[in-house]
Motif scaffolding. Structure first.
Motif, PDB file in Angstrom:
ATOM      1  N   ARG A  82       0.199   1.300   9.169  1.00  0.00           N
ATOM      2  CA  ARG A  82      -0.767   0.708   8.583  1.00  0.00           C
ATOM      3  C   ARG A  82      -0.598   0.560   7.168  1.00  0.00           C
ATOM      4  NH1 ARG A  82      -6.658   0.891  10.858  1.00  0.00           N
ATOM      5  NH2 ARG A  82      -6.502   1.335  12.763  1.00  0.00           N
TER       6      ARG A  82
ATOM      7  N   THR B  47      -6.315  -9.435  -3.269  1.00  0.00           N
ATOM      8  CA  THR B  47      -5.638  -9.366  -2.111  1.00  0.00           C
ATOM      9  C   THR B  47      -5.024  -7.881  -1.492  1.00  0.00           C
ATOM     10  OG1 THR B  47      -5.073 -11.434  -2.507  1.00  0.00           O
ATOM     11  CG2 THR B  47      -4.376 -10.587  -0.345  1.00  0.00           C
ATOM     12  N   ALA B  48      -4.522  -7.344  -2.541  1.00  0.00           N
ATOM     13  CA  ALA B  48      -3.751  -6.179  -2.359  1.00  0.00           C
ATOM     14  C   ALA B  48      -5.121  -5.006  -2.090  1.00  0.00           C
ATOM     15  CB  ALA B  48      -2.791  -5.657  -3.336  1.00  0.00           C
TER      16      ALA B  48
ATOM     17  N   LEU C  52       0.720  -1.367   0.112  1.00  0.00           N
ATOM     18  CA  LEU C  52      -0.043  -0.007   0.036  1.00  0.00           C
ATOM     19  C   LEU C  52       1.003   1.333   0.120  1.00  0.00           C
ATOM     20  CD1 LEU C  52      -2.744  -0.820   2.618  1.00  0.00           C
ATOM     21  CD2 LEU C  52      -2.875  -1.516   0.358  1.00  0.00           C
TER      22      LEU C  52
ATOM     23  N   GLY D 222      -6.476  -4.992   1.383  1.00  0.00           N
ATOM     24  CA  GLY D 222      -5.591  -4.460   2.401  1.00  0.00           C
ATOM     25  C   GLY D 222      -6.059  -2.825   2.491  1.00  0.00           C
TER      26      GLY D 222
ATOM     27  N   ALA E 294      -6.954  -1.112   6.166  1.00  0.00           N
ATOM     28  CA  ALA E 294      -5.989  -0.114   6.552  1.00  0.00           C
ATOM     29  C   ALA E 294      -6.911   0.865   6.894  1.00  0.00           C
ATOM     30  CB  ALA E 294      -5.075   0.191   5.587  1.00  0.00           C
TER      31      ALA E 294
ATOM     32  N   ALA F  97      -3.530   0.695  -4.261  1.00  0.00           N
ATOM     33  CA  ALA F  97      -2.933  -0.780  -4.197  1.00  0.00           C
ATOM     34  C   ALA F  97      -3.200  -1.222  -5.746  1.00  0.00           C
ATOM     35  CB  ALA F  97      -3.935  -1.696  -3.272  1.00  0.00           C
TER      36      ALA F  97
END
Ligand code: TXA
Ligand code: MG
Length: 355
Positions: free
Chosen positions: A167, A49-50, A30, A53, A57, A43
């Motif tokens: 984060r 998956t990214a 990130l 995130g 966050a 991202a």
């Protein structure tokens, strides 16, 4: 650990820090970065998956979709199916720039980006660092504003750090963002284009390019949000905020009484007003005043608003009174954000009792 790197806005695309940021994105990390509107939290937009995130966050509700950021209008068809002719006209007129178009989503865009919808929001940002970062990543970047969900959007790298330190992997600090509030969101998937969120491109500018733009926003916005992100209390400082409308003289008279009453009660009231109104307040009361700029220049209010809202919390104010902007151009977006921060609470200075 969140790393922060300062770059001049015009840093070359092959600057080592940008290449590394691109590699972090390709690896699923990130990266917060400046755009012309506000800082975004990026991202890899094609990696579910990214993108998950980002939601983690920010503490972002899973039903609120994200915007994909592209390096060039040519990339539109890599993420959207059959963009209508209007999208080309709009891209020519406003990209790179603060206009987000909602189009039909291509299947290669993960569902999580669109929170399960069949549509996808896209824009080409007008900031050299954002464009260089997207190019370095080599793919579309999914990016909401880089704040904790519910907080005012960040217009400086410090705002991002205040919300997201620890984060995220990296913050690219390119200085304060020039526009200061977010892009205009326009839905092009129905027969008639529909404004979902007023922002950096004014409705009048859109109307100069499109023959028809749905303008049901002013009334529908608070009751029945169409942009999913508009239904949550948003842009909100901790102190309760009230929007006040009227002439400069009416608002100054109201603000003066409100400030005197608050002081008498040992409460601290912050007053966000235009320059004309500020000038009518007694000098002894001006410590609590944050100047939104002249009424006729809503771009100044847009540029300062989120910083002011954050400053109100930092400086420990108990309540905030904010003067409405004139409801055209960027002023419409300023009022939209003010009303969101106020949870809809708006009074007329001429008629109102002191809050
Ligand atoms: O200026 C901006 O737009 C900034 C910078 C970073 O680009 N980004 C931003 O993102 O403000 P965010 O996530 O804070 O706001 C995106 C808005 C939300 O209201 C969201 O609900 C709406 O766009 N949106 C995103 N995808 C959508 C879709 N497929 N359909 C309808 N609304 C969508
Ligand atoms: Mg946001």
């Amino acid at each position: 650990m969140t790393e922060i790197v300062q770059l001049p806005p015009q840093a070359a695309g092959d600057h080592p820090a940008l290449l590394r940021a691109g590699a972090i994105l390709r690896g699923g990390g990130l990266v917060a970065f400046p755009t012309e509107t506000v800082y975004g939290l990026g991202a890899d937009g094609l990696n579910a998956t990214a993108v998950a995130g980002i939601f983690a966050a920010k503490g972002r509700p899973a039903d609120n979709p994200l915007i994909l950021h592209l390096a060039s209008p040519d990339a539109l068809e890599t993420v959207a199916v059959d963009p209508p002719r209007s999208s080309r006209l709009l891209a020519e007129a406003f990209w790179p720039g603060p206009l987000t178009m909602v189009l039909r989503r291509r299947e290669n865009v993960p569902e999580i980006v669109s929170a399960g919808r069949q549509t996808v929001a896209v824009r080409v940002p007008a900031h050299p660092l954002a464009l260089a970062l997207i190019a370095a990543a080599g793919r579309p970047i999914a990016a909401p504003s880089a704040n904790l969900s519910g907080r005012p959007s960040p217009t400086t790298a410090q705002h991002v750090l205040d919300d997201l330190a620890g984060r995220i992997d990296l913050i690219i600090d390119g200085g304060p963002t020039p526009v200061g509030l977010e892009s205009t969101v326009l839905d092009l998937t129905a027969d008639e284009p529909k404004l979902l969120r007023p922002g950096g491109i004014g409705l009048e500018e859109l109307q100069a390019v499109l023959s028809k733009v749905g303008v049901d926003l002013d009334r529908s916005d608070l009751e029945q949000p169409k942009a999913p992100g508009m239904k949550y209390r948003h842009y909100a400082p901790e102190a309760p905020l009230t929007v006040v409308s009227g002439t400069a003289a009416e608002i100054a008279a109201y603000a003066r009484r409100a400030l005197e009453m608050a002081t008498g009660q040992g409460r601290r009231l912050a007053v966000l007003v235009h320059t004309e109104t500020a000038a009518l307040l007694p000098i002894r009361l001006r410590d609590a005043v944050m100047d939104l700029g002249p009424r006729r220049q809503p771009e100044i209010a847009a540029n300062r608003l989120f910083s002011f809202l954050r400053a109100c919390d930092e400086e420990g104010y108990d309540a905030i009174l904010a003067e409405e902007a004139e409801g055209k151009g960027l002023g419409r977006a300023v009022n939209n954000r003010l009303l969101k921060a106020a949870g809809g609470r708006r009074i007329r200075a001429r008629e109102a009792n002191i809050i």
